[in-house]
Design a protein around this motif. Structure first.
Motif, PDB file in Angstrom:
ATOM      1  N   ALA A 241      60.749 -54.038  28.853  1.00 11.81           N
ATOM      2  CA  ALA A 241      61.673 -54.524  27.879  1.00 11.81           C
ATOM      3  C   ALA A 241      60.497 -55.341  26.946  1.00 11.81           C
ATOM      4  CB  ALA A 241      62.180 -55.878  28.761  1.00 11.81           C
ATOM      5  N   VAL A 242      59.322 -55.267  26.752  1.00 17.44           N
ATOM      6  CA  VAL A 242      58.446 -55.878  26.194  1.00 17.44           C
ATOM      7  C   VAL A 242      58.255 -55.013  24.733  1.00 17.44           C
ATOM      8  CG1 VAL A 242      56.045 -56.790  25.468  1.00 17.44           C
ATOM      9  CG2 VAL A 242      57.200 -57.240  27.547  1.00 17.44           C
ATOM     10  N   ASP A 243      58.548 -55.294  23.427  1.00 11.69           N
ATOM     11  CA  ASP A 243      58.635 -54.469  22.201  1.00 11.69           C
ATOM     12  C   ASP A 243      56.964 -54.363  21.836  1.00 11.69           C
ATOM     13  OD1 ASP A 243      57.761 -56.439  20.107  1.00 11.69           O
ATOM     14  OD2 ASP A 243      59.482 -57.413  20.861  1.00 11.69           O
ATOM     15  N   ALA A 244      56.755 -53.098  21.007  1.00 13.52           N
ATOM     16  CA  ALA A 244      55.369 -53.146  20.820  1.00 13.52           C
ATOM     17  C   ALA A 244      54.761 -54.101  19.975  1.00 13.52           C
ATOM     18  CB  ALA A 244      55.533 -51.375  19.984  1.00 13.52           C
ATOM     19  N   ILE A 250      50.020 -60.213  21.108  1.00 14.18           N
ATOM     20  CA  ILE A 250      49.906 -61.354  22.189  1.00 14.18           C
ATOM     21  C   ILE A 250      48.694 -60.861  23.129  1.00 14.18           C
ATOM     22  CG2 ILE A 250      51.145 -62.814  23.989  1.00 14.18           C
ATOM     23  CD1 ILE A 250      53.689 -62.409  22.467  1.00 14.18           C
ATOM     24  N   PRO A 251      47.613 -61.296  22.971  1.00 20.37           N
ATOM     25  CA  PRO A 251      46.393 -60.981  23.823  1.00 20.37           C
ATOM     26  C   PRO A 251      46.869 -61.096  25.341  1.00 20.37           C
ATOM     27  CG  PRO A 251      45.626 -62.089  22.010  1.00 20.37           C
ATOM     28  CD  PRO A 251      47.246 -62.194  21.764  1.00 20.37           C
ATOM     29  N   PRO A 252      47.413 -62.304  25.998  1.00 21.72           N
ATOM     30  CA  PRO A 252      47.735 -62.444  27.240  1.00 21.72           C
ATOM     31  C   PRO A 252      48.574 -61.255  27.770  1.00 21.72           C
ATOM     32  CG  PRO A 252      47.712 -64.627  26.370  1.00 21.72           C
ATOM     33  CD  PRO A 252      47.843 -63.544  25.267  1.00 21.72           C
ATOM     34  N   LEU A 253      49.517 -60.693  27.079  1.00 16.28           N
ATOM     35  CA  LEU A 253      50.135 -59.546  27.542  1.00 16.28           C
ATOM     36  C   LEU A 253      49.461 -58.587  27.665  1.00 16.28           C
ATOM     37  CD1 LEU A 253      53.741 -59.890  25.389  1.00 16.28           C
ATOM     38  CD2 LEU A 253      53.382 -60.026  27.826  1.00 16.28           C
ATOM     39  N   GLN A 254      48.598 -58.037  26.708  1.00 16.60           N
ATOM     40  CA  GLN A 254      47.588 -57.053  26.877  1.00 16.60           C
ATOM     41  C   GLN A 254      46.715 -57.124  28.201  1.00 16.60           C
ATOM     42  OE1 GLN A 254      45.357 -56.796  23.089  1.00 16.60           O
ATOM     43  NE2 GLN A 254      47.278 -57.315  21.917  1.00 16.60           N
ATOM     44  N   GLU A 255      46.216 -58.167  28.305  1.00 16.16           N
ATOM     45  CA  GLU A 255      45.490 -58.542  29.474  1.00 16.16           C
ATOM     46  C   GLU A 255      46.282 -58.194  30.727  1.00 16.16           C
ATOM     47  OE1 GLU A 255      42.898 -61.775  31.970  1.00 16.16           O
ATOM     48  OE2 GLU A 255      44.141 -62.522  30.294  1.00 16.16           O
ATOM     49  N   LEU A 256      47.436 -58.479  30.818  1.00 16.34           N
ATOM     50  CA  LEU A 256      48.217 -58.536  31.959  1.00 16.34           C
ATOM     51  C   LEU A 256      48.552 -56.835  32.088  1.00 16.34           C
ATOM     52  CD1 LEU A 256      49.809 -59.559  34.398  1.00 16.34           C
ATOM     53  CD2 LEU A 256      51.815 -59.973  32.777  1.00 16.34           C
ATOM     54  N   LYS A 257      48.862 -56.333  31.245  1.00 20.81           N
ATOM     55  CA  LYS A 257      49.091 -54.881  31.302  1.00 20.81           C
ATOM     56  C   LYS A 257      47.816 -54.243  31.737  1.00 20.81           C
ATOM     57  CE  LYS A 257      51.302 -50.938  28.950  1.00 20.81           C
ATOM     58  NZ  LYS A 257      51.910 -50.237  27.769  1.00 20.81           N
ATOM     59  N   GLY A 258      46.853 -54.543  31.264  1.00 19.68           N
ATOM     60  CA  GLY A 258      45.586 -53.946  31.804  1.00 19.68           C
ATOM     61  C   GLY A 258      45.504 -54.020  33.403  1.00 19.68           C
ATOM     62  N   ILE A 259      45.358 -55.486  33.576  1.00 18.40           N
ATOM     63  CA  ILE A 259      45.504 -55.724  35.087  1.00 18.40           C
ATOM     64  C   ILE A 259      46.426 -54.836  35.954  1.00 18.40           C
ATOM     65  CG2 ILE A 259      45.889 -57.862  36.359  1.00 18.40           C
ATOM     66  CD1 ILE A 259      45.097 -59.733  34.541  1.00 18.40           C
TER      67      ILE A 259
END
Length: 306
Positions: A241-244, A250-259
């Motif tokens: 549900a997160v748009d591109a 948003i760096p924390p979103l990128q980090e969480l996706k990486g995690i």
């Protein structure tokens, strides 16, 4: 008479238009955005009186670490919390620079007021930029959330959120278990920002989406609204549900996706040793590795040695 068929989105717009006209009389203009409330959540005259009420709440007095959004109306709260020996975790504007942790044990008492300022907390020797992984490693546990918004109803539902991205912050910290279960949520607002729909002839607005966070308290300079059985999300970030654009900015979103990607890889047995050497990691594995390396490097560059 209540309008029985008004759509929730329409009711929210009606309320926001009404609040906007009144808020112009009480809000303090921003140095960059002036009165463009869709670009920032304003401070207002009398916000310190609302903070005086808030600090009397048992949930504040029991808290050790407070998540406070980067809203002007919370400057006095950030200062009071630091003076009271509480850690304050602040999401930077639109989370562009992630989270900043203010620890009163690390900040000279003479600098506590500076630490409460949005343009002061990121100065060297004041706050520390911490990634989600670093928050986990340090054992940070948020036990109270405070935020400002643009419009609420008397039942603690956010009618118009503003730019604080509180719901995103909630999901990120809930997902990574940096937030304790059943954390109380308090909104700080001017009286004109808190609306009873019945007075406008509208149906009451209820939380509609799975990501909506209903407040336990809405505090104004004159009154505290307490909400029973406030509804809060029970799950973390849904990347479907997160748009591109949000993921890119948003760096924390990128980090969480990486995690998440790395956890998935490890759950499936890690990087397979029986792969042909020339084959190397899959595209998904490379994406996860690259994402985590960039995020962690960025936070290391920003983190103060203090």
């Amino acid at each position: 008479m209540t309008a029985p068929h008004s759509l929730p989105a329409e009711r929210r717009r009606i309320i926001w238009h009404r609040v906007y006209k009144e808020l112009l009389k009480h809000a303090k203009p921003d140095s960059r955005f002036h009165y463009d409330f869709l670009s920032f959540t304003p401070d207002f005259h009398g916000s310190s009186a609302a903070v005086d009420r808030l600090v009397q709440l048992p949930c504040y007095q029991a808290a050790t670490t407070i998540l406070a959004t980067s809203d002007g109306s919370l400057e006095e709260l950030r200062y009071r919390a630091l003076k009271d020996g509480k850690k304050v975790l602040v999401g930077t504007y639109r989370l562009r620079r992630g989270f900043v942790l203010l620890s009163p044990q690390r900040i000279p008492e003479a600098e506590l007021r500076v630490a409460s300022w949005l343009d002061g907390m990121e100065r060297p020797g004041i706050g520390r930029h911490l990634s989600l992984a670093q928050l986990q490693e340090e054992g940070i546990k948020v036990d109270l959330c405070v935020f400002g918004g643009l419009a609420f109803n008397t039942q603690g539902v956010v009618v118009w959120e503003g730019q604080g991205l509180f719901e995103v912050q909630w999901a990120l910290l809930h997902d990574t278990k940096v937030m304790r279960e059943q954390v109380p949520v308090v909104a700080v607002a001017h009286a004109c920002q808190v609306v009873d729909e019945a007075e406008l002839g509208l149906e009451r607005i209820k939380p509609e989406k799975a990501v909506e966070v209903q407040c336990d308290y809405v505090v104004t300079p004159e009154k505290t609204f307490e909400v029973q059985d406030a509804v809060k999300p029970s799950s973390g970030v849904d990347f479907d549900a997160v748009d591109a654009a949000a993921l890119e900015n948003i760096p924390p979103l990128q980090e969480l996706k990486g995690i998440r990607m790395m956890e998935s890889i490890m759950k499936e047995g890690g990087f397979k040793e029986d792969k042909k050497e020339e084959q190397g990691p899959t595209a998904e594995e490379l994406t996860g590795i690259d994402m985590m390396e960039k995020i962690m490097k960025g936070f290391k560059d920003k983190t103060s040695p203090s």
